[in-house]
Design a protein around this motif. Sequence first.
Motif, PDB file in Angstrom:
ATOM      1  N   ARG A   1       0.730  -1.367   0.279  1.00 20.07           N
ATOM      2  CA  ARG A   1       0.250  -0.234   0.077  1.00 20.07           C
ATOM      3  C   ARG A   1       0.669   1.224   0.087  1.00 20.07           C
ATOM      4  O   ARG A   1       0.298   2.433  -0.248  1.00 20.07           O
ATOM      5  CB  ARG A   1      -0.999  -0.082   0.937  1.00 20.07           C
ATOM      6  CG  ARG A   1      -0.101  -0.344   2.423  1.00 20.07           C
ATOM      7  CD  ARG A   1      -1.623   0.337   3.730  1.00 20.07           C
ATOM      8  NE  ARG A   1      -0.738  -0.039   4.524  1.00 20.07           N
ATOM      9  CZ  ARG A   1      -1.584  -0.256   6.607  1.00 20.07           C
ATOM     10  NH1 ARG A   1      -2.905  -0.327   6.046  1.00 20.07           N
ATOM     11  NH2 ARG A   1      -0.955  -0.114   7.507  1.00 20.07           N
TER      12      ARG A   1
ATOM     13  N   LYS B   1      -6.435   5.945 -11.110  1.00 17.19           N
ATOM     14  CA  LYS B   1      -5.960   6.988 -10.247  1.00 17.19           C
ATOM     15  C   LYS B   1      -7.575   7.054  -9.260  1.00 17.19           C
ATOM     16  O   LYS B   1      -7.453   7.101  -8.410  1.00 17.19           O
ATOM     17  CB  LYS B   1      -5.241   7.740 -10.738  1.00 17.19           C
ATOM     18  CG  LYS B   1      -4.715   8.884  -9.478  1.00 17.19           C
ATOM     19  CD  LYS B   1      -4.673   9.889  -9.760  1.00 17.19           C
ATOM     20  CE  LYS B   1      -3.431  10.932  -8.773  1.00 17.19           C
ATOM     21  NZ  LYS B   1      -2.764  12.023  -8.818  1.00 17.19           N
TER      22      LYS B   1
ATOM     23  N   ILE C   1      -9.582   4.891  -7.421  1.00 15.53           N
ATOM     24  CA  ILE C   1      -9.557   4.033  -6.209  1.00 15.53           C
ATOM     25  C   ILE C   1      -9.049   5.353  -4.861  1.00 15.53           C
ATOM     26  O   ILE C   1      -8.952   5.277  -4.232  1.00 15.53           O
ATOM     27  CB  ILE C   1      -8.268   3.181  -6.894  1.00 15.53           C
ATOM     28  CG1 ILE C   1      -6.747   4.717  -6.594  1.00 15.53           C
ATOM     29  CG2 ILE C   1      -7.286   2.448  -7.136  1.00 15.53           C
ATOM     30  CD1 ILE C   1      -5.402   4.162  -6.678  1.00 15.53           C
ATOM     31  N   ASN C   2      -9.396   6.097  -5.891  1.00 18.74           N
ATOM     32  CA  ASN C   2      -9.152   7.826  -5.016  1.00 18.74           C
ATOM     33  C   ASN C   2     -10.042   7.667  -3.605  1.00 18.74           C
ATOM     34  O   ASN C   2     -11.330   7.230  -4.072  1.00 18.74           O
ATOM     35  CB  ASN C   2      -9.884   8.989  -5.969  1.00 18.74           C
ATOM     36  CG  ASN C   2      -9.652   9.807  -5.114  1.00 18.74           C
ATOM     37  OD1 ASN C   2      -8.963  10.603  -3.894  1.00 18.74           O
ATOM     38  ND2 ASN C   2      -9.470  11.549  -5.631  1.00 18.74           N
ATOM     39  N   THR C   3      -9.780   7.950  -2.752  1.00 20.75           N
ATOM     40  CA  THR C   3     -11.047   7.657  -1.198  1.00 20.75           C
ATOM     41  C   THR C   3     -12.046   9.081  -1.211  1.00 20.75           C
ATOM     42  O   THR C   3     -12.892   9.147   0.101  1.00 20.75           O
ATOM     43  CB  THR C   3     -10.262   7.628  -0.479  1.00 20.75           C
ATOM     44  OG1 THR C   3      -9.256   8.397  -0.187  1.00 20.75           O
ATOM     45  CG2 THR C   3      -9.699   5.875  -0.252  1.00 20.75           C
TER      46      THR C   3
ATOM     47  N   LYS D   1     -18.115  10.920  -8.809  1.00 23.26           N
ATOM     48  CA  LYS D   1     -17.105   9.238  -7.804  1.00 23.26           C
ATOM     49  C   LYS D   1     -17.019   8.092  -9.042  1.00 23.26           C
ATOM     50  O   LYS D   1     -18.018   7.867  -9.759  1.00 23.26           O
ATOM     51  CB  LYS D   1     -17.907   8.650  -7.362  1.00 23.26           C
ATOM     52  CG  LYS D   1     -18.072   9.652  -5.773  1.00 23.26           C
ATOM     53  CD  LYS D   1     -19.307   9.416  -4.987  1.00 23.26           C
ATOM     54  CE  LYS D   1     -19.117  10.509  -3.742  1.00 23.26           C
ATOM     55  NZ  LYS D   1     -19.427  11.405  -4.513  1.00 23.26           N
TER      56      LYS D   1
ATOM     57  N   PHE E   1     -12.245  -2.456  -5.161  1.00 21.43           N
ATOM     58  CA  PHE E   1     -11.124  -1.623  -4.857  1.00 21.43           C
ATOM     59  C   PHE E   1     -11.321  -0.232  -5.072  1.00 21.43           C
ATOM     60  O   PHE E   1     -10.341   1.120  -5.652  1.00 21.43           O
ATOM     61  CB  PHE E   1      -8.807  -1.162  -5.251  1.00 21.43           C
ATOM     62  CG  PHE E   1      -7.875  -2.781  -5.406  1.00 21.43           C
ATOM     63  CD1 PHE E   1      -8.214  -3.261  -4.647  1.00 21.43           C
ATOM     64  CD2 PHE E   1      -7.375  -3.416  -5.879  1.00 21.43           C
ATOM     65  CE1 PHE E   1      -7.475  -4.638  -3.234  1.00 21.43           C
ATOM     66  CE2 PHE E   1      -6.762  -4.221  -6.166  1.00 21.43           C
ATOM     67  CZ  PHE E   1      -6.991  -4.960  -5.096  1.00 21.43           C
ATOM     68  N   GLN E   2     -12.158   0.049  -5.465  1.00 21.17           N
ATOM     69  CA  GLN E   2     -13.343   1.113  -5.418  1.00 21.17           C
ATOM     70  C   GLN E   2     -13.261   2.360  -4.515  1.00 21.17           C
ATOM     71  O   GLN E   2     -13.606   2.180  -3.348  1.00 21.17           O
ATOM     72  CB  GLN E   2     -14.716   1.419  -6.213  1.00 21.17           C
ATOM     73  CG  GLN E   2     -15.581   2.645  -6.842  1.00 21.17           C
ATOM     74  CD  GLN E   2     -15.277   3.195  -5.800  1.00 21.17           C
ATOM     75  OE1 GLN E   2     -16.105   3.669  -4.961  1.00 21.17           O
ATOM     76  NE2 GLN E   2     -15.560   4.467  -6.996  1.00 21.17           N
ATOM     77  N   GLY E   3     -12.256   3.524  -4.596  1.00 18.74           N
ATOM     78  CA  GLY E   3     -12.187   4.389  -3.268  1.00 18.74           C
ATOM     79  C   GLY E   3     -13.499   4.591  -2.413  1.00 18.74           C
ATOM     80  O   GLY E   3     -13.595   4.884  -0.872  1.00 18.74           O
ATOM     81  N   GLU E   4     -14.433   5.243  -3.178  1.00 18.46           N
ATOM     82  CA  GLU E   4     -15.786   5.115  -2.692  1.00 18.46           C
ATOM     83  C   GLU E   4     -16.465   4.937  -1.614  1.00 18.46           C
ATOM     84  O   GLU E   4     -16.358   4.997  -0.176  1.00 18.46           O
ATOM     85  CB  GLU E   4     -17.125   6.023  -3.195  1.00 18.46           C
ATOM     86  CG  GLU E   4     -17.950   6.639  -2.520  1.00 18.46           C
ATOM     87  CD  GLU E   4     -19.402   6.717  -3.946  1.00 18.46           C
ATOM     88  OE1 GLU E   4     -20.364   7.590  -3.130  1.00 18.46           O
ATOM     89  OE2 GLU E   4     -19.254   6.212  -4.795  1.00 18.46           O
TER      90      GLU E   4
ATOM     91  N   ARG F   1     -12.805   2.171   1.328  1.00 15.38           N
ATOM     92  CA  ARG F   1     -12.543   3.220   2.758  1.00 15.38           C
ATOM     93  C   ARG F   1     -13.662   2.421   3.658  1.00 15.38           C
ATOM     94  O   ARG F   1     -13.384   2.360   5.116  1.00 15.38           O
ATOM     95  CB  ARG F   1     -12.866   4.669   2.687  1.00 15.38           C
ATOM     96  CG  ARG F   1     -14.153   5.049   2.266  1.00 15.38           C
ATOM     97  CD  ARG F   1     -13.709   6.621   2.445  1.00 15.38           C
ATOM     98  NE  ARG F   1     -15.206   7.198   1.368  1.00 15.38           N
ATOM     99  CZ  ARG F   1     -15.502   9.134   1.561  1.00 15.38           C
ATOM    100  NH1 ARG F   1     -14.729   9.477   2.063  1.00 15.38           N
ATOM    101  NH2 ARG F   1     -16.218   9.232   0.554  1.00 15.38           N
TER     102      ARG F   1
END
Length: 329
Positions: free
Chosen positions: A78, A152, A155-157, A163, A304-307, A310
């Motif tokens: 990570r 990018k 995977i953005n949180t 989104k 691994f979808q950021g929204e 998390r």
Amino acid sequence: MSNDYQQERLRLGKELRSLQADQVVIAHRIGEIEERLTILNEIDMASQESACHADSCTTGLWPEEAEAIRASDKLVTRESPLEDKYELFIKLFSGRPDVHAMRWRSGEAYSPDCANLWKDAICCKRKDVRGEVKCSECKHRVYAPLDLALFKAHINTTDEGRKTVLGAYPLNAEDNCKFIVADFDGKLKKTKTNKARATEEVDEDASQRAKTIAAAFRTTCLDAGVPISVEISRSGKGYHVWLFFSDWVPGGKARRLFTALWTKTMDESPGLDFSVYDRFIPCQDTVSNSGLDGGIGNLVALPFQGEVGRFGFTVFLDAEFRPYHDQWE
């Protein structure tokens, strides 16, 4: 004397009917055994091809390719640079290379992403040209491949702009795939009927049943030497079981393997509720005649979808169905 013959004839007739009934049962059982032997042979052959390092992030790859990934670099964690994560992501979740899917902002539907999306006087979704043609028939439609910028965003949180939720189309133009996914849906709806009307409501127990079935399928696969990985879905109520291949394999062959493993799971766990099984992805052996979005087949949402990642969704799980501490390692 005549009466003795009649009695013997009746006795022999009864025995004959009993033997005929036994013959039907035995023939049926032989058919079942032959079917199971075919399934076991399919599993044995496929498991020999897919033997690999099951405990690493290269789960599902053939040994020689797993070694190639390590030799090239790069132990990915990570803390690794975004470019290294993207390289590994593309290796594992490589679907059809010239197109990817994008989730609509307004709902749960996905569609192929277009390089001309929302462009002035071109895109059929714009008000100035809307209604002329459907996207699937638009002459300006240009499929867009997955790239680093999209990865990018996926995977953005943080909540920046729209989104981005990506999907992949497993089958390429030659009807081959590099992964197959079993989808177990934990959002089943049940119909509740009263005198006035029938209504649908979410089955709250479906999520637990999906977990139980995914665990049973996982055990069958691993016992057969087929190294799979389990992901929790975007909703947090369903599960995806992934098998990765080191190279492109015929979609039909991948589906036959999972079908055999699924049949074995049902045979060995007859008391379980298998209604949470949704489908295998790819859903078809070939896309040449599918008619789905011009012949690209079904899609699968990528992990691994950021929204939602998390919150512990769209991530991979260990044997206890807990998220791995480092999803990239």
